[in-house]
Design an enzyme around this catalytic site. Structure first.
Site, PDB file in Angstrom:
ATOM      1  N   HIS A 301      38.097  37.784  35.387  1.00 14.90           N
ATOM      2  CA  HIS A 301      37.669  36.994  34.224  1.00 14.90           C
ATOM      3  C   HIS A 301      36.191  37.188  33.892  1.00 14.90           C
ATOM      4  CE1 HIS A 301      41.535  35.016  34.875  1.00 14.90           C
ATOM      5  NE2 HIS A 301      41.415  34.463  33.691  1.00 14.90           N
ATOM      6  N   SER A 323      42.838  33.125  29.371  1.00 12.76           N
ATOM      7  CA  SER A 323      42.502  32.905  30.781  1.00 12.76           C
ATOM      8  C   SER A 323      43.697  32.368  31.551  1.00 12.76           C
ATOM      9  CB  SER A 323      41.340  31.908  30.908  1.00 12.76           C
ATOM     10  OG  SER A 323      41.799  30.567  30.933  1.00 12.76           O
ATOM     11  N   ASP A 324      43.760  32.700  32.845  1.00 14.70           N
ATOM     12  CA  ASP A 324      44.714  32.036  33.714  1.00 14.70           C
ATOM     13  C   ASP A 324      44.215  30.608  33.930  1.00 14.70           C
ATOM     14  OD1 ASP A 324      46.897  31.584  35.344  1.00 14.70           O
ATOM     15  OD2 ASP A 324      46.632  33.415  36.498  1.00 14.70           O
ATOM     16  N   TYR A 325      45.110  29.743  34.406  1.00 12.49           N
ATOM     17  CA  TYR A 325      44.765  28.335  34.536  1.00 12.49           C
ATOM     18  C   TYR A 325      43.570  28.136  35.474  1.00 12.49           C
ATOM     19  CZ  TYR A 325      48.819  26.363  32.044  1.00 12.49           C
ATOM     20  OH  TYR A 325      49.722  25.978  31.087  1.00 12.49           O
TER      21      TYR A 325
END
Length: 492
Positions: A301, A323-325
């Site tokens: 990220h 984005s992932d969590y």
């Protein structure tokens, strides 16, 4: 043909039509090119409205709903006067306060098909009619091996689907998942997983299509065709995909989930990149999710080389990076790259992460970061362009609502159940067949012992909810043996 002159007044209906067109913002005119609509809308937006398109809501759903879990337009307007980009997992009952469980914990039953459709319609009505610019919402859901929601059709896990070696079947499976999702109002799937799994100790092997880049690519492309189709704008029974997780996720150090991926660029390009590259260059993929892990010390990220130089420039990806969590927060908490959310937001945006999920944390700080000169509004504009294009291509400005009555009717239909059975049959992997015991011959069996914990409780894999009906191994064998042989069961 009539011509309006000084002696011939323009007909009233013609004048009215021209006035209506003049009064209607270009971005609301479906006849205009999408790029023109995006630019027209973008120039009308304040900085705060732009940033709100870049965030979602999940754990904080109490800000947009009643204690009973119904969407509350007044609360939404009070807490989000500048709109909102998306709702994370609208099917679940996060943030309800009644009962012993918080959110979707044990004891809480998630929304039915009709309840989800009503909730999403109410949320879209607020976004379209009660916010200044009327920008509809993205509704994302999980769909690793079928739509994760009560009553939806569950298919074999991803690793089992890969074991069918059948891309046509794979496409059919995810066409059903897309149909069931869109019927309830969802429009973005957090799937497929096209990680290449290279360490059998890693606990997420079941989510993948295995260790071979070619097989992962073929099954990934088939899943995308099922979910999304091959052209844009989206058809009314399709949803966007989100390719995940880019990348190196499937070879973490010591097999530990989210552990560093200590791999070379050559390994990335030969093993981990190919499924992603094929997907974004061969099909109109509009969403990619970076992985939690780091590669060569840089978390995905925060990795501009990975997300900008490779994904966007080399491969020509034009969509959003989602984005992932909690992954932007984890640049601070897990990776110890920064000591505050503001620095994490600056780095993620520089890496061209467009959306923060599941809630607004780091990206909630973006307006202040612009005012401080740490982020430019031009960077914000680039992300918002991509997000708005996603929404226009989904047809949400023209058709934000779904038919509540049809939501259940399009879920777990006879053809979907038959397809689930077919997928289960093809996914079976026979490791050994001593003395030709299989297939079983009922005429030669007097009494059968079924032994094992999961023979009766039917686990259907991670990323699952509760289907309308499941058949356990024990149930199936009892039904087959009725009047033919006895069946005994022990957990063992």
């Amino acid at each position: 043909m009539l011509a309006a002159t000084a002696l011939t007044p323009m007909p009233a209906f013609v004048a009215h039509a021209q006035t209506a067109r003049a009064d209607k913002p270009l971005y609301k005119d479906a006849a205009q090119p999408i790029d023109a609509r995006v630019e027209d809308l973008l120039k009308r937006m304040t900085l705060e409205e732009k940033v709100q398109q870049m965030v979602a809501i999940w754990l904080q759903k109490e800000k947009i709903q009643t204690p009973e879990g119904e969407f509350d337009a007044q609360k939404a307007s009070r807490n989000f006067p500048n709109g909102l980009g998306q709702i994370s997992r609208p099917y679940d009952r996060r943030a309800i306060t009644q009962g012993p469980a918080a959110g979707a914990a044990a004891g809480t039953v998630n929304r039915s098909a009709e309840d989800t459709a009503r909730y999403i319609n109410a949320a879209q009505k607020w976004a379209v009619e009660k916010t200044r610019l009327g920008i509809p919402l993205i509704m994302h859901e999980e769909a690793l091996h079928g739509y994760v929601a009560p009553g939806a059709t569950s298919f074999p896990q991803a690793i089992a689907l890969a074991s069918t070696w059948n891309p046509k079947l794979q496409e059919q499976v995810f066409s059903v998942a897309a149909r069931e999702m869109r019927a309830r109002g969802a429009n973005l799937a957090l799937a497929p997983v096209v990680d290449v799994a290279r360490d059998p100790r890693w606990g997420r092997i079941e989510e993948t299509y295995g260790e071979d880049p070619y097989l992962v690519g073929e099954m990934g492309l088939a899943a995308i065709r099922g979910f999304q189709g091959t052209t844009l704008p989206l058809a009314k029974d399709k949803v966007y995909v989100t390719l995940k997780h880019m990348t190196g996720h499937g070879q973490p150090e010591s097999g530990t989930n989210i552990g560093p991926a200590n791999v070379s660029e050559r390994t990335l390009r030969e093993v981990f990149f190919p499924p992603f590259e094929r997907a974004v260059t061969e099909l109109p993929v509009m969403s990619v999710m970076p992985s939690y892990n780091e590669i060569d010390g840089i978390p995905s990220h925060a990795n501009r080389w990975l997300l900008h130089d490779v994904l966007r420039q080399e491969w020509g990806f034009k969509g959003v990076v989602l984005s992932d969590y909690f992954a932007i927060r984890e640049l601070m908490t897990r990776h110890k790259l920064f000591d505050n959310l503001g620095d994490a937001a600056v780095r993620a945006l520089d890496a061209t992460v467009d959306f923060e999920t599941p809630d607004a944390e780091a990206y909630a700080l973006l307006p202040q970061l612009v005012r401080e000169g740490r982020v430019s509004e031009a960077q914000i504009d680039e992300s918002v362009r991509r997000i708005l294009k996603l929404k226009f291509n989904a047809g949400l400005f023209e058709n934000p609502y779904v038919d509540v009555k049809a939501a259940a009717a399009k879920t777990e239909t006879p053809d979907a159940i038959a397809l689930a059975r077919e997928a289960a049959r093809e996914a079976i992997v026979l490791l050994k067949n001593d003395k030709g015991l299989l297939p079983l011959d009922a005429s030669k069996i007097k009494r059968m012992a079924v032994i094992g914990t999961h023979a009766s409780d039917t686990p259907i894999g991670g990323y699952s909810d509760v289907p309308r009906h499941v058949v356990s191994v024990l149930e199936g064998l009892k039904a087959e043996g009725k009047g033919k042989f006895e069946v005994d069961f022990a957990e063992g």
